[in-house]
Write an enzyme that holds these catalytic residues in place. Structure first.
Site, PDB file in Angstrom:
ATOM      1  N   ALA A  65       0.864  -1.289  -0.100  1.00  0.00           N
ATOM      2  CA  ALA A  65       0.141  -0.105  -0.249  1.00  0.00           C
ATOM      3  C   ALA A  65       0.842   1.373   0.022  1.00  0.00           C
ATOM      4  O   ALA A  65       2.037   1.010   0.168  1.00  0.00           O
ATOM      5  CB  ALA A  65      -0.716  -0.007   1.291  1.00  0.00           C
ATOM      6  N   GLY A 103      -0.598  -5.139   0.620  1.00  0.00           N
ATOM      7  CA  GLY A 103      -1.595  -5.085  -0.202  1.00  0.00           C
ATOM      8  C   GLY A 103      -1.109  -5.755  -1.668  1.00  0.00           C
ATOM      9  O   GLY A 103      -1.871  -6.101  -2.596  1.00  0.00           O
ATOM     10  N   GLU A 106      -1.800  -9.412  -1.119  1.00  0.00           N
ATOM     11  CA  GLU A 106      -3.345  -9.646  -1.043  1.00  0.00           C
ATOM     12  C   GLU A 106      -4.113  -9.687  -2.119  1.00  0.00           C
ATOM     13  O   GLU A 106      -4.909 -10.415  -2.394  1.00  0.00           O
ATOM     14  CB  GLU A 106      -3.971  -8.531   0.080  1.00  0.00           C
ATOM     15  CG  GLU A 106      -3.460  -8.516   1.537  1.00  0.00           C
ATOM     16  CD  GLU A 106      -4.001  -7.623   2.391  1.00  0.00           C
ATOM     17  OE1 GLU A 106      -4.630  -7.886   3.395  1.00  0.00           O
ATOM     18  OE2 GLU A 106      -3.560  -6.493   2.080  1.00  0.00           O
ATOM     19  N   GLU A 126       2.484  -5.400   7.314  1.00  0.00           N
ATOM     20  CA  GLU A 126       1.691  -4.722   8.095  1.00  0.00           C
ATOM     21  C   GLU A 126       2.018  -4.187   9.771  1.00  0.00           C
ATOM     22  O   GLU A 126       1.859  -3.140  10.066  1.00  0.00           O
ATOM     23  CB  GLU A 126       0.301  -4.650   7.907  1.00  0.00           C
ATOM     24  CG  GLU A 126      -0.190  -4.252   6.377  1.00  0.00           C
ATOM     25  CD  GLU A 126      -0.116  -5.589   5.474  1.00  0.00           C
ATOM     26  OE1 GLU A 126      -0.642  -5.528   4.374  1.00  0.00           O
ATOM     27  OE2 GLU A 126       0.389  -6.540   5.957  1.00  0.00           O
TER      28      GLU A 126
END
Length: 699
Positions: A65, A103, A106, A126
């Site tokens: 991210a 992300g 993910e 994270e």
């Protein structure tokens, strides 16, 4: 950023290729997620497309991210890329090179297939910035590989190499990666017609009894005062008992608890501060830096051996020389032992040890290092000894060689005086143990050439360190900012606080060890000799009679079995020693110091406010560039709890005005050592932030 689309879609031989192109690392910045959604919809709507590939342009897949967007309002997205990929009617293959983190992984887990090139790494890190995976990672990864390995990955945040990811089942195949797009297209063709594999359709992950409670117990010490690791555990636990949609809702709830919490704000600040510290704005951007390919270390003691290991660990050949054959032999054996311990712990493999050790070449004479590009002196912390070494280095090293000293406090210019090339001399202050600690303080002497400063900063990063700039002064930046911390810890003992109380306060605050236990580990004689040097230079220097008495009575710390604490043979656990209590009272009585009880808050504030005040003085003297640099040094050099952001970030939580008022009161009570910094006063009066302070030369 150009006007080119951040996500491209093209059809090649019936395969829709979705390429994320958001330099430098394809973070999930503005427009990326929406671009992936649009591309997936386009592929599903096109009858010519039979399958799709998701890949990244440049050097990496999707590195995660955009951290700058956390904690800020974000427009709601009607459909996330994770959902679009998961729901795709046509198979999507994630083709991973470089990194697929956070992300990025993910999104890959939302695809139906995953392939990776050798050398790629995946992970959900994270937790390291105080949050948890918020794109379904805590629900998909356990379903795919099992609760236990997923839990370990998510709670530690570690990066997993492609080969291990294949063994775990995260990726389906390792491909050569010579032509990533062509190989990914070929793989996508091979899965056309096969059953769709949606992780979201898998049942909740199975977990062995006690798994989550055991993990909570195992992290209790390291994760104290932190919430993110525990929320990570709770999210993975949800993946073992809830259907996928409910698990996603629980993940979202747990994520929202963390995103704007002080812990996450501090960790995000630390993340960016560690990138900012590499910048030295006054160095020209086009400055040509000398290439460093070979290195030498003078001094095979604990520090010199650790420095040599830092080079070897990062692929550099390094020569090691010592004053005596016996010292060199001891140093090499210590290096072998250190590597063997790392293999035993599992932090490196035997193959890695066998690869690294030969990079360290012992040599008998200083003349044998003459052709090295850089040499680092790591001998005893005494100016005459260092000057003698540098005079010899000046005589034998090639003219373009960079000469670095590992001194922790001595004037760089006085060391450079021993050479005819002071412009080639700088400080490279490693922190002990040098092969473990991340911080490298790069010290600019008054005559250090800009290209030498820049090359040394770059070298530090090349050997896995966080390089931070320091100006030339006694103690430089890191140690100087901590001098008054050390002074106050000893003065409070004179006034009645016990070492074990002070240590407990700082461990409860989040330090891995208390300052007195750290002193014992480092050796009390090291600071003893520094105090003697400073007293010789300044008759008004404030002596510390209690630690002096300890050293003079033979109590030098762990290495002698006694220091501030007592140690049993073969055991490094500090034991409170009544003899130390007796000695403290004896010295206090001799000095006429009245002892009293201390609150934990006063101990904490006396220690840290003293350093905040000195840090402000260092900045206003142009010896540190930014307050955030000092925070990075405390995080990576002194074990300051990362989830508190750093010394100056933590201080902002109390407020510059409150700190200034307390320091002004202590100035009146205790005298000049508490003289408030002019910079601190200005920040307090303006209502500014301490962590935003910058040196005059940057303003």
């Amino acid at each position: 950023m150009s006007d080119a689309p951040v996500v491209r879609f093209e059809v090649v031989e019936g395969i829709g290729v979705i390429t994320v192109d958001y330099p430098p690392v394809n973070a999930l910045g503005p427009g990326v997620s929406d671009g992936i959604v649009a591309a997936v919809d386009q592929g599903n709507a096109d009858p010519a497309v039979q399958a799709m590939v998701l890949m990244g342009a440049g050097r990496t897949f999707i590195a995660g991210a955009d951290i700058r967007r956390f904690g800020k309002p974000r427009p709601p997205s009607p459909r996330r890329s994770y959902d679009a990929l998961d729901e795709s009617a046509k198979p999507v293959v994630a083709a991973i090179h470089g990194y697929a983190l956070g992300g990025g992984l993910e999104n890959a887990l939302s695809c139906q297939w995953r392939i990776a090139v050798p050398g790629a790494k995946v992970g959900l890190p994270e937790v390291l910035i105080g949050i948890l995976p918020g794109g379904g990672g805590t629900q998909r990864l356990p379903r795919l590989i099992g609760a236990k390995p997923a839990l370990e990955m998510i709670v530690t945040g570690r990066h997993v190499p492609a080969e291990e990811a294949k063994a775990l089942g995260i990726v389906d195949a390792i491909i050569p990666g010579k032509d990533l797009r062509a190989e990914a297209i070929a793989f996508a063709k091979s899965v056309i017609g096969k059953p769709m594999r949606r992780i979201s359709a898998m049942p909740p992950a199975a977990a062995e009894p006690g798994l989550f409670d055991d993990m909570r117990k195992s992290i209790a010490r390291k994760a104290r005062n932190q919430k993110a690791p525990y929320n990570c555990i709770a999210a993975v636990e949800a993946a073992t008992r809830l259907p996928f949609p409910e698990g996603l809702a629980e993940e979202k709830r747990l994520f929202q608890e963390l995103e704007n919490a002080p812990e996450a704000q501090a960790l995000r600040y630390a993340f960016f501060a560690e990138r900012e510290i590499a910048r030295i704005p006054f160095l020209p951007k086009d400055l040509a830096l000398p290439e460093i390919r070979t290195a030498a270390v003078v001094g095979a003691g604990t520090m010199g051996g650790g420095i040599a290991m830092s080079f070897a660990d990062n692929g550099f050949p390094v020569k090691l020389v010592d004053a005596s054959p016996e010292g060199l032999a001891r140093g090499l054996q210590r290096i072998r032992d250190n590597y063997a311990v790392s293999v035993k712990r599992g932090s490196i493999t035997q193959a890695q040890m066998d690869e690294r050790l030969p990079r360290i070449q012992p040599v008998e004479r200083i003349e044998d290092i003459a052709d090295c590009d850089v040499v680092i002196e790591a001998v005893f912390e005494q100016l005459p000894v260092k000057q003698e070494i540098f005079a010899r280095l000046d005589a034998v090293m090639k003219p373009e060689a960079i000469l670095l000293t590992n001194t922790s406090a001595i004037d760089i210019d006085r060391i450079a005086d021993a050479t005819k090339r002071p412009q080639m001399v700088a400080g490279a202050h490693f922190f002990a143990p040098a092969n473990v600690m991340k911080l490298l303080e790069v010290v600019e002497g008054p005559r250090t050439a800009p290209e030498v400063l820049g090359a040394t900063m770059k070298l530090g990063r090349a050997i896995g360190k966080i390089s931070g700039y320091a100006g030339n002064c006694d103690g430089f930046v890191a140690n100087r900012s901590r001098i008054f911390f050390t002074l106050e810890q000893n003065i409070m003992v004179e006034e009645g606080a016990l070492p074990e109380q002070i240590d407990k306060v700082m461990v409860d605050f989040g330090y891995p060890m208390g300052p007195f236990a750290v002193n014992d580990m480092s050796g009390l004689d090291v600071s003893y000799f520094t105090r003697k040097r400073r007293l010789a230079e300044d008759p008004n220097y404030r002596t510390l009679p209690i630690p002096d008495r300890l050293v003079e009575s033979g109590r030098k710390g762990q290495k002698t079995g006694a220091g501030w604490y007592r140690y049993e043979k073969g055991d490094r656990t500090p034991q409170v020693d009544p003899e130390v209590h007796r000695l403290i009272k004896e010295v206090a009585a001799e000095q006429g110091i009245e002892q009293r009880p201390f609150t934990d808050e006063e101990i904490l504030h006396r220690l840290l406010f003293a350093s905040v005040n000195e840090a402000c003085k260092i900045i206003e003297e142009d010896k540190a560039l930014r307050a955030s640099d000092i925070d990075v040094m405390w995080l990576n050099g002194f074990g300051f709890p990362r989830y508190r952001g750093g010394l100056m970030f933590w201080a902002d939580g109390i407020g510059a005005e409150a700190i200034y008022n307390q320091i002004a009161a202590w100035h009146q009570r205790y005298g000049d050592r508490w003289r408030p910094s002019a910079l601190l006063r200005r920040i307090a009066e303006s209502g500014g932030k301490l962590r935003e302070a910058k040196a005059p030369r940057l303003q």
